[in-house]
Scaffold this motif. Sequence first.
Motif, PDB file in Angstrom:
ATOM      1  N   GLN A  57       0.874  -1.168   0.000  1.00  0.00           N
ATOM      2  CA  GLN A  57       0.000   0.000   0.000  1.00  0.00           C
ATOM      3  C   GLN A  57       0.913   1.220   0.000  1.00  0.00           C
ATOM      4  N   LEU A  58       1.023   1.881  -1.125  1.00  0.00           N
ATOM      5  CA  LEU A  58       2.004   2.945  -1.297  1.00  0.00           C
ATOM      6  C   LEU A  58       1.480   4.319  -0.885  1.00  0.00           C
ATOM      7  N   ALA A  59       0.217   4.415  -0.551  1.00  0.00           N
ATOM      8  CA  ALA A  59      -0.354   5.688  -0.126  1.00  0.00           C
ATOM      9  C   ALA A  59      -1.474   5.423   0.867  1.00  0.00           C
ATOM     10  N   PRO A  60      -1.738   6.352   1.769  1.00  0.00           N
ATOM     11  CA  PRO A  60      -2.840   6.168   2.734  1.00  0.00           C
ATOM     12  C   PRO A  60      -4.169   5.973   2.018  1.00  0.00           C
ATOM     13  N   GLY A  61      -4.885   4.950   2.440  1.00  0.00           N
ATOM     14  CA  GLY A  61      -6.200   4.698   1.865  1.00  0.00           C
ATOM     15  C   GLY A  61      -6.192   3.975   0.535  1.00  0.00           C
ATOM     16  N   GLU A  62      -5.017   3.547   0.060  1.00  0.00           N
ATOM     17  CA  GLU A  62      -4.960   2.908  -1.258  1.00  0.00           C
ATOM     18  C   GLU A  62      -5.777   1.620  -1.281  1.00  0.00           C
ATOM     19  N   TYR A  63      -5.658   0.795  -0.238  1.00  0.00           N
ATOM     20  CA  TYR A  63      -6.423  -0.453  -0.203  1.00  0.00           C
ATOM     21  C   TYR A  63      -7.922  -0.176  -0.100  1.00  0.00           C
ATOM     22  N   PHE A  64      -8.294   0.907   0.599  1.00  0.00           N
ATOM     23  CA  PHE A  64      -9.717   1.253   0.706  1.00  0.00           C
ATOM     24  C   PHE A  64     -10.305   1.548  -0.675  1.00  0.00           C
ATOM     25  N   PHE A  65      -9.585   2.345  -1.464  1.00  0.00           N
ATOM     26  CA  PHE A  65     -10.091   2.673  -2.799  1.00  0.00           C
ATOM     27  C   PHE A  65     -10.058   1.450  -3.720  1.00  0.00           C
ATOM     28  N   VAL A  66      -9.080   0.576  -3.512  1.00  0.00           N
ATOM     29  CA  VAL A  66      -9.069  -0.685  -4.259  1.00  0.00           C
ATOM     30  C   VAL A  66     -10.301  -1.509  -3.901  1.00  0.00           C
TER      31      VAL A  66
ATOM     32  N   PHE B 108       5.008 -13.900 -17.276  1.00  0.00           N
ATOM     33  CA  PHE B 108       5.940 -13.255 -18.212  1.00  0.00           C
ATOM     34  C   PHE B 108       6.705 -12.126 -17.527  1.00  0.00           C
ATOM     35  N   PHE B 109       5.991 -11.272 -16.798  1.00  0.00           N
ATOM     36  CA  PHE B 109       6.638 -10.130 -16.154  1.00  0.00           C
ATOM     37  C   PHE B 109       7.557 -10.568 -15.016  1.00  0.00           C
ATOM     38  N   ILE B 110       7.109 -11.567 -14.239  1.00  0.00           N
ATOM     39  CA  ILE B 110       7.938 -12.038 -13.128  1.00  0.00           C
ATOM     40  C   ILE B 110       9.213 -12.696 -13.632  1.00  0.00           C
ATOM     41  N   THR B 111       9.063 -13.543 -14.645  1.00  0.00           N
ATOM     42  CA  THR B 111      10.226 -14.242 -15.199  1.00  0.00           C
ATOM     43  C   THR B 111      11.191 -13.269 -15.858  1.00  0.00           C
ATOM     44  N   TYR B 112      10.656 -12.290 -16.538  1.00  0.00           N
ATOM     45  CA  TYR B 112      11.506 -11.339 -17.261  1.00  0.00           C
ATOM     46  C   TYR B 112      12.415 -10.551 -16.311  1.00  0.00           C
ATOM     47  N   GLY B 113      11.892 -10.183 -15.142  1.00  0.00           N
ATOM     48  CA  GLY B 113      12.699  -9.374 -14.230  1.00  0.00           C
ATOM     49  C   GLY B 113      13.150 -10.099 -12.986  1.00  0.00           C
ATOM     50  N   ALA B 114      13.108 -11.443 -13.004  1.00  0.00           N
ATOM     51  CA  ALA B 114      13.402 -12.223 -11.802  1.00  0.00           C
ATOM     52  C   ALA B 114      14.807 -11.980 -11.266  1.00  0.00           C
ATOM     53  N   GLU B 115      15.808 -11.832 -12.128  1.00  0.00           N
ATOM     54  CA  GLU B 115      17.194 -11.696 -11.687  1.00  0.00           C
ATOM     55  C   GLU B 115      17.599 -10.242 -11.467  1.00  0.00           C
ATOM     56  N   VAL B 116      16.687  -9.339 -11.666  1.00  0.00           N
ATOM     57  CA  VAL B 116      17.044  -7.921 -11.582  1.00  0.00           C
ATOM     58  C   VAL B 116      16.285  -7.206 -10.470  1.00  0.00           C
ATOM     59  N   VAL B 117      14.989  -7.473 -10.336  1.00  0.00           N
ATOM     60  CA  VAL B 117      14.168  -6.751  -9.361  1.00  0.00           C
ATOM     61  C   VAL B 117      13.447  -7.724  -8.451  1.00  0.00           C
ATOM     62  N   GLU B 118      13.161  -7.260  -7.248  1.00  0.00           N
ATOM     63  CA  GLU B 118      12.345  -8.023  -6.309  1.00  0.00           C
ATOM     64  C   GLU B 118      10.879  -7.684  -6.555  1.00  0.00           C
ATOM     65  N   GLN B 119      10.032  -8.695  -6.581  1.00  0.00           N
ATOM     66  CA  GLN B 119       8.629  -8.504  -6.924  1.00  0.00           C
ATOM     67  C   GLN B 119       7.843  -7.991  -5.723  1.00  0.00           C
ATOM     68  N   ALA B 120       7.537  -6.714  -5.715  1.00  0.00           N
ATOM     69  CA  ALA B 120       6.661  -6.084  -4.731  1.00  0.00           C
ATOM     70  C   ALA B 120       5.821  -5.062  -5.477  1.00  0.00           C
ATOM     71  N   TRP B 121       4.515  -5.308  -5.582  1.00  0.00           N
ATOM     72  CA  TRP B 121       3.668  -4.524  -6.470  1.00  0.00           C
ATOM     73  C   TRP B 121       2.708  -3.631  -5.704  1.00  0.00           C
ATOM     74  N   SER B 122       2.368  -2.531  -6.310  1.00  0.00           N
ATOM     75  CA  SER B 122       1.318  -1.661  -5.785  1.00  0.00           C
ATOM     76  C   SER B 122      -0.020  -2.375  -5.941  1.00  0.00           C
ATOM     77  N   ILE B 123      -0.768  -2.456  -4.853  1.00  0.00           N
ATOM     78  CA  ILE B 123      -2.042  -3.178  -4.910  1.00  0.00           C
ATOM     79  C   ILE B 123      -3.037  -2.463  -5.824  1.00  0.00           C
ATOM     80  N   ASP B 124      -2.940  -1.134  -5.876  1.00  0.00           N
ATOM     81  CA  ASP B 124      -3.846  -0.378  -6.751  1.00  0.00           C
ATOM     82  C   ASP B 124      -3.549  -0.660  -8.220  1.00  0.00           C
ATOM     83  N   ARG B 125      -2.276  -0.646  -8.592  1.00  0.00           N
ATOM     84  CA  ARG B 125      -1.915  -0.897  -9.994  1.00  0.00           C
ATOM     85  C   ARG B 125      -2.223  -2.333 -10.397  1.00  0.00           C
TER      86      ARG B 125
END
Length: 253
Positions: A75-84, A150-167
């Motif tokens: 949750q990257l902003a206050p209330g983000e999960y509420f609006f989701v 596809f997205f997880i595999t493509y960036g598996a060795e470069v970035v850690e998977q932590a996503w914005s719940i709203d996006r």
Amino acid sequence: MTVETETPTPLPAVDPLDELPDDVEMSLFDHLEELRQRFFYALIAVAIAVVGCFVLVKPIVQFLEIPAGNVKFLQLAPGEYFFVSLKVAGYSGIILATPAILYQIIQFVLPGLTRRERRLVLPVVVGSSVLFLTGLLFAQMVLIPAALNFFITYGAEVVEQAWSIDRYFEFVLLLMFSTGLAFQVPVIQVLLSVLGLVSSQQMLAGWRYVVMGGVLLGAILTPSTDPVTQSLLAGAVLGLYFGGVGLVKAIGR
């Protein structure tokens, strides 16, 4: 002197199936008033369904998070999960209220339909509902997992998977609804053929344009830019189209 009288030409018999069973004249004001009432009843049904889904939103959210696997949501902003939660409840409520919405639409247009046209109402409504739900399941079980993998595999060795719940839910809900709408292709084909606008031969004759249109539709309706999801959706749309051609041919059109 005899005067020959012309025998009046008999009027062609009207097919009972082309008659209006409820031939009741209504003024424009009456039509608008009925439309307002039908819209109001449909809106009430949606509101009740949305409130119910908001009360049970956590299980719905957890179900929609399944394709993401072990990805951590933030949750990257206050209330983000509420609006989701509001978004998820809104989309889910509209789906649950679809039968009530369709009922109000049918009740509004039914007096203007002939007996022949009324025969199409139930098959079209049932077929459209089944195809829409099938599209939602296809997106949930095939398209979304394929895109995320596809997205997880493509960036598996470069970035850690932590996503914005709203996006994430913006992506999931848009893909599911666009897929449900894309699955209405056979219903549109049957309606066009029954109305005598297009035959199965004409549908097959333009297969090149259909393939091109399917690819473009897959690219437009897919909120992501990955080729896997676009190809799967385009393939599903083309399969539905040619299946619709077979259905139109089977019913003698």
